[in-house]
Write a protein that holds these residues in place. Structure first.
Motif, PDB file in Angstrom:
ATOM      1  N   ARG A  91       1.024  -1.139   0.086  1.00 22.55           N
ATOM      2  CA  ARG A  91       0.159  -0.064  -0.006  1.00 22.55           C
ATOM      3  C   ARG A  91       1.001   1.054  -0.126  1.00 22.55           C
ATOM      4  N   ARG A  92       0.743   2.103  -0.958  1.00 21.43           N
ATOM      5  CA  ARG A  92       1.860   3.287  -1.081  1.00 21.43           C
ATOM      6  C   ARG A  92       1.302   4.443  -0.279  1.00 21.43           C
ATOM      7  N   LEU A  93       2.434   4.783   0.267  1.00 18.30           N
ATOM      8  CA  LEU A  93       2.295   6.106   1.201  1.00 18.30           C
ATOM      9  C   LEU A  93       3.298   6.961   0.902  1.00 18.30           C
ATOM     10  N   GLY A  94       3.499   8.087   1.330  1.00 22.07           N
ATOM     11  CA  GLY A  94       4.780   9.063   1.127  1.00 22.07           C
ATOM     12  C   GLY A  94       4.176  10.055   0.222  1.00 22.07           C
ATOM     13  N   TYR A  95       5.202  10.820  -0.132  1.00 24.45           N
ATOM     14  CA  TYR A  95       4.931  11.957  -1.047  1.00 24.45           C
ATOM     15  C   TYR A  95       5.351  11.837  -2.356  1.00 24.45           C
ATOM     16  N   LYS A  96       5.372  12.561  -3.377  1.00 29.60           N
ATOM     17  CA  LYS A  96       5.607  12.317  -4.842  1.00 29.60           C
ATOM     18  C   LYS A  96       7.077  12.171  -5.069  1.00 29.60           C
ATOM     19  N   LYS A  97       7.360  11.136  -5.615  1.00 30.21           N
ATOM     20  CA  LYS A  97       8.834  10.454  -5.909  1.00 30.21           C
ATOM     21  C   LYS A  97       9.533  10.046  -4.796  1.00 30.21           C
ATOM     22  N   HIS A  98       8.832   9.835  -3.613  1.00 28.54           N
ATOM     23  CA  HIS A  98       9.420   9.293  -2.256  1.00 28.54           C
ATOM     24  C   HIS A  98       8.298   8.395  -1.734  1.00 28.54           C
ATOM     25  N   PRO A  99       8.306   7.289  -2.208  1.00 25.55           N
ATOM     26  CA  PRO A  99       7.180   6.484  -1.698  1.00 25.55           C
ATOM     27  C   PRO A  99       7.727   5.589  -0.460  1.00 25.55           C
ATOM     28  N   VAL A 100       6.693   5.211   0.463  1.00 28.26           N
ATOM     29  CA  VAL A 100       6.859   4.411   1.523  1.00 28.26           C
ATOM     30  C   VAL A 100       5.782   3.501   1.382  1.00 28.26           C
ATOM     31  N   TYR A 101       6.129   2.227   1.793  1.00 29.57           N
ATOM     32  CA  TYR A 101       5.011   1.192   1.403  1.00 29.57           C
ATOM     33  C   TYR A 101       4.645   0.594   2.827  1.00 29.57           C
ATOM     34  N   ARG A 102       3.318   0.067   3.044  1.00 30.21           N
ATOM     35  CA  ARG A 102       3.124  -0.881   4.078  1.00 30.21           C
ATOM     36  C   ARG A 102       2.673  -2.199   3.591  1.00 30.21           C
ATOM     37  N   VAL A 103       3.146  -2.968   4.184  1.00 27.31           N
ATOM     38  CA  VAL A 103       2.481  -4.483   3.648  1.00 27.31           C
ATOM     39  C   VAL A 103       1.172  -4.771   4.210  1.00 27.31           C
ATOM     40  N   VAL A 104       0.259  -5.067   3.454  1.00 23.52           N
ATOM     41  CA  VAL A 104      -1.003  -5.163   3.899  1.00 23.52           C
ATOM     42  C   VAL A 104      -1.725  -6.554   3.380  1.00 23.52           C
ATOM     43  N   VAL A 105      -2.793  -7.007   4.045  1.00 23.24           N
ATOM     44  CA  VAL A 105      -3.499  -8.170   3.489  1.00 23.24           C
ATOM     45  C   VAL A 105      -4.930  -7.522   3.272  1.00 23.24           C
ATOM     46  N   ALA A 106      -5.084  -7.703   1.821  1.00 19.88           N
ATOM     47  CA  ALA A 106      -6.374  -7.010   1.459  1.00 19.88           C
ATOM     48  C   ALA A 106      -7.224  -7.981   0.527  1.00 19.88           C
ATOM     49  N   ASP A 107      -8.555  -7.695   0.225  1.00 21.33           N
ATOM     50  CA  ASP A 107      -9.265  -8.447  -0.749  1.00 21.33           C
ATOM     51  C   ASP A 107      -8.616  -7.918  -2.019  1.00 21.33           C
ATOM     52  N   SER A 108      -8.284  -8.834  -3.049  1.00 20.07           N
ATOM     53  CA  SER A 108      -8.017  -8.380  -4.369  1.00 20.07           C
ATOM     54  C   SER A 108      -8.745  -7.283  -5.133  1.00 20.07           C
ATOM     55  N   ARG A 109     -10.185  -7.409  -4.904  1.00 20.26           N
ATOM     56  CA  ARG A 109     -10.982  -6.596  -5.651  1.00 20.26           C
ATOM     57  C   ARG A 109     -11.091  -5.061  -5.380  1.00 20.26           C
ATOM     58  N   ASN A 110     -10.032  -4.920  -4.113  1.00 23.55           N
ATOM     59  CA  ASN A 110     -10.309  -3.329  -3.623  1.00 23.55           C
ATOM     60  C   ASN A 110      -9.108  -2.597  -4.131  1.00 23.55           C
ATOM     61  N   ALA A 111      -9.171  -1.450  -4.230  1.00 24.23           N
ATOM     62  CA  ALA A 111      -8.050  -0.562  -4.907  1.00 24.23           C
ATOM     63  C   ALA A 111      -6.895  -0.508  -4.077  1.00 24.23           C
ATOM     64  N   ARG A 112      -5.780  -0.214  -4.737  1.00 24.85           N
ATOM     65  CA  ARG A 112      -4.416  -0.488  -3.920  1.00 24.85           C
ATOM     66  C   ARG A 112      -4.285   0.319  -2.827  1.00 24.85           C
ATOM     67  N   ASP A 113      -4.882   1.551  -2.568  1.00 21.95           N
ATOM     68  CA  ASP A 113      -4.713   2.072  -1.371  1.00 21.95           C
ATOM     69  C   ASP A 113      -6.033   2.088  -0.801  1.00 21.95           C
ATOM     70  N   GLY A 114      -6.957   1.010  -0.846  1.00 24.72           N
ATOM     71  CA  GLY A 114      -8.243   1.068  -0.446  1.00 24.72           C
ATOM     72  C   GLY A 114      -8.539   0.329   0.802  1.00 24.72           C
ATOM     73  N   LYS A 115      -9.349  -0.139   1.041  1.00 27.34           N
ATOM     74  CA  LYS A 115      -9.583  -0.861   2.608  1.00 27.34           C
ATOM     75  C   LYS A 115      -8.942  -1.959   2.695  1.00 27.34           C
ATOM     76  N   VAL A 116      -8.377  -2.343   3.804  1.00 30.03           N
ATOM     77  CA  VAL A 116      -7.552  -3.610   4.157  1.00 30.03           C
ATOM     78  C   VAL A 116      -7.836  -4.124   5.221  1.00 30.03           C
ATOM     79  N   ILE A 117      -7.569  -5.677   5.197  1.00 35.45           N
ATOM     80  CA  ILE A 117      -8.012  -6.450   6.314  1.00 35.45           C
ATOM     81  C   ILE A 117      -6.974  -6.415   7.516  1.00 35.45           C
ATOM     82  N   ASP A 118      -5.602  -6.351   7.215  1.00 37.89           N
ATOM     83  CA  ASP A 118      -4.592  -6.188   8.188  1.00 37.89           C
ATOM     84  C   ASP A 118      -3.393  -5.757   7.781  1.00 37.89           C
ATOM     85  N   GLU A 119      -2.517  -5.004   8.449  1.00 35.03           N
ATOM     86  CA  GLU A 119      -1.259  -4.342   8.237  1.00 35.03           C
ATOM     87  C   GLU A 119      -0.208  -5.124   8.788  1.00 35.03           C
TER      88      GLU A 119
END
Length: 81
Positions: free
Chosen positions: A8-36
């Motif tokens: 799941r992408r966080l951070g600002y333009k050209k400086h991404p930081v990601y969280r590893v999340v568990v999510a339903d595959s039908r949800n958007a990239r930065d949408g609702k998650v089940i677990d971080e």
């Protein structure tokens, strides 16, 4: 419901930081998650990857499929199915 372990992408333009999340595959990239379960910062040298090993193994055991990038990161951390 198809469950994926992905980034799941966080951070600002050209400086991404990601969280590893568990999510339903039908949800958007930065949408609702089940677990971080971790974080990934590719901006640091060397890149910083932290994951809750116990939670990752639990989700993999329950049938969650990691994306290609998460599978590579988990393999480097020594976590495999």
């Amino acid at each position: 419901m198809a469950v994926k372990i992905r980034l799941r992408r966080l951070g600002y333009k050209k400086h991404p930081v990601y969280r590893v999340v568990v999510a339903d595959s039908r949800n958007a990239r930065d949408g609702k998650v089940i677990d971080e379960i971790g974080t990934y910062d590719p901006n640091q040298e060397p890149s910083l990857f932290k994951v809750d090993e116990e939670a990752a193994k639990k989700w993999l055991g329950n049938g969650a499929q990691p994306t290609e990038s998460v599978a590579r990161l988990l393999k480097q951390a020594g976590i495999e199915k």
